[in-house]
Design an enzyme around this catalytic site. Structure first.
Site, mmCIF file in Angstrom:
data_model
loop_
_atom_site.group_PDB
_atom_site.id
_atom_site.type_symbol
_atom_site.label_atom_id
_atom_site.label_comp_id
_atom_site.label_asym_id
_atom_site.label_seq_id
_atom_site.Cartn_x
_atom_site.Cartn_y
_atom_site.Cartn_z
ATOM 1 N N GLU A 1 5.327 -3.027 -1.861
ATOM 2 C CA GLU A 1 4.157 -3.747 -1.326
ATOM 3 C C GLU A 1 3.519 -4.639 -2.378
ATOM 4 O O GLU A 1 2.636 -5.425 -2.077
ATOM 5 C CB GLU A 1 3.155 -2.740 -0.744
ATOM 6 C CG GLU A 1 2.325 -1.945 -1.736
ATOM 7 C CD GLU A 1 3.037 -0.764 -2.395
ATOM 8 O OE1 GLU A 1 4.281 -0.665 -2.288
ATOM 9 O OE2 GLU A 1 2.357 0.053 -3.039
ATOM 10 N N HIS B 1 6.900 -0.543 -6.484
ATOM 11 C CA HIS B 1 5.994 -0.729 -5.348
ATOM 12 C C HIS B 1 6.468 -1.921 -4.516
ATOM 13 O O HIS B 1 6.185 -3.056 -4.885
ATOM 14 C CB HIS B 1 4.568 -0.979 -5.844
ATOM 15 C CG HIS B 1 3.927 0.251 -6.377
ATOM 16 N ND1 HIS B 1 3.232 1.129 -5.574
ATOM 17 C CD2 HIS B 1 3.899 0.787 -7.620
ATOM 18 C CE1 HIS B 1 2.797 2.148 -6.298
ATOM 19 N NE2 HIS B 1 3.187 1.958 -7.551
ATOM 20 N N CYS C 1 7.116 5.145 -5.072
ATOM 21 C CA CYS C 1 6.650 5.512 -6.415
ATOM 22 C C CYS C 1 6.606 7.031 -6.557
ATOM 23 O O CYS C 1 7.641 7.684 -6.472
ATOM 24 C CB CYS C 1 5.306 4.844 -6.713
ATOM 25 S SG CYS C 1 4.937 4.827 -8.488
#
Lengths: 211, 252
Positions: free
Chosen positions: A188, A186, A78
């Site tokens: 994750e 992102h 990001c």
């Protein structure tokens, strides 16, 4: 082992949870000697570009990251990806790490037809693979990823683009050159595909996949 | 192209999911972590946890729930309910929530939106608005305290103000439609959506797959939230998504 640079700007929690689930050993640190022991570094980041560069500069991380990137893999996530580039227009033009060529600019909020659109670019968007052969995309097929950002990378170096996403402009979603990588989304927070991308980076760092 | 999001909402009281959830497949139906994993597998794009605990012990437990959910979930999730101060916001985000949802506290103290956005960024500040139509004024009024307290605020004007203060998203619940299962409030959703520049999540009234189609195409909602129709298996997220895909709506 993966090093996560703690420079005061990241949401480290979600990256750590993801690595835990992938059973990848990691350390969170701001200490260069500790981080030099790692096989690869993740540069997370939530917040504003200028603030992040102030933090990186204050703690002497800029020279360290440039030196690290010469020999070992790095992944910016990001804002962390945006920091890899030459400069950003966020809160006034600010120089970045210059590991990749390009400038970070804001979504204008209106397209060529003068239709307005929402900023930030927020939610799940489809990844279009430009370089399916990239080590980061091994074993993956095109899927959706979770984005939240108001600024995006504009680059004249098309060879950097590993995957893009369409949001009124072509948004660089995964970039990379040599072993310096970045994801604008992102990973994750992007379900199984996102975790697979993180895992590919970790395998690359640990020598499981060759560049 | 950005996909339309489907968001299940779970009510949590003292660390347990309440309001009855019918999943035989789950050994422990009330465990927020197990339900989060279930909805994640089903294709939820995001989750909302609403803390309805009345006691401070219950609120403490919520921090632990957030931490456990964050360890297991790789999709974004929002926590709302009882968040009154910047410290409350900090605690939830540091425990691993991606966003917090502010409702009554934002109405009473709009500075909380500003402070939260300045500290953590607009992307993690959701302002939830409960709105009900008043024929006398021909406008939608904002209610606080779980829909119990009427305010003078006009829902559309409040949404605009919340965004000016730094809200990154609006979670808009129609009290007229809530629980009716007759579809989302398209007129209200459209009006708020036209008035703000951030994503709008429509809530209240979901009964079937077509309701999602209507609110996405006719009211241009960015996301739609539902609780009971998913919890009671009246429909499933995958069914709703299949329906939307077949009709040409972009979903993940």
């Amino acid at each position: 082992m993966i090093g996560i640079l703690d420079y005061g700007m990241g949401n480290l929690h979600s990256v750590c949870s993801a690595l835990k689930r992938l059973h990848v050993p990691y350390i969170v640190s701001s200490n260069h000697d500790e981080l030099r022991q790692s096989n690869g570094i993740i540069l997370p980041g939530v917040g504003a570009f200028r603030d992040a560069m102030v933090c990186l500069k204050r703690d002497g991380h800029i020279a360290f990251l440039r030196e690290y990137a010469e020999s070992k893999p790095m992944l910016g996530i990001c804002l962390g990806m945006q920091l890899l580039f030459d400069e950003s227009e966020e809160n006034g033009l600010t120089p970045g790490l210059s590991l990749l060529k390009g400038r970070v600019i804001r979504f204008t909020g209106s397209d060529v037809m003068r239709e307005t659109y929402k900023v930030p670019h927020m939610g799940w968007n489809h990844l279009d693979f430009k370089k399916p052969e990239s080590p980061l995309l091994q074993g993956l097929s095109e899927d959706y990823a979770y984005f939240v950002h108001s600024y995006y990378v504009m680059t004249s170096d098309e060879s950097l683009l590993i995957a893009t996403a369409g949001y009124h402009v072509e948004v660089p979603a995964i970039v990379g050159k040599g072993h310096v990588f970045g994801t604008q989304f992102h990973p994750e927070k992007s379900g199984p595909s996102g975790l697979a991308i993180l895992k590919n980076f970790c395998s690359l760092a640990q020598g499981g996949v060759r560049t | 192209m950005l996909a339309k999001r489907i968001i299940p909402c779970l009510d949590v009281k003292d660390g347990r999911v309440v309001k009855g959830i019918q999943f035989e497949a789950l050994q422990e139906a009330g465990d927020p972590v197990e339900l989060a994993k279930f909805y994640n597998r089903e294709g939820a794009d995001e989750l909302v946890f609403l803390d309805i605990s009345a006691s401070s012990e219950g609120r403490e437990t919520m921090v632990d729930v957030v931490r456990r959910v964050a360890e297991q979930l790789s999709i974004p999730f929002t926590v709302g309910g009882g968040i009154k101060t910047l410290d409350d916001i900090k605690r939830m985000l540091r425990a691993g929530a991606d966003k917090v949802s502010l409702n009554s506290s934002a109405v009473l103290n709009p500075r909380l939106i500003e402070e939260g956005a300045a500290y953590f960024g607009s992307q993690c500040i959701v302002v939830a608005i409960d709105a009900k139509y008043h024929p006398a004024t021909e406008s939608y009024h904002v209610y606080t305290h779980g829909g119990k307290q009427l305010t003078e605020l006009d829902a559309i004007e409040w949404a605009q103000k919340a965004v000016t203060c730094g809200a990154g998203e609006i979670l808009l619940t129609s009290m007229d439609k809530d629980g009716e299962k007759s579809g989302f409030h398209r007129e209200l959703t459209r009006a708020v959506n036209d008035a703000v520049s951030v994503p709008v999540i429509a809530s209240g009234g979901a009964g079937k797959a077509k309701d999602f189609y209507d609110v996405f195409t006719d009211a241009h909602a960015d996301a739609a939230l539902a609780a009971s129709i998913f919890h009671f298996k009246e429909t499933s997220i995958s069914h709703v998504k299949d329906y939307l895909k077949a009709k040409g709506v972009v979903v993940r």
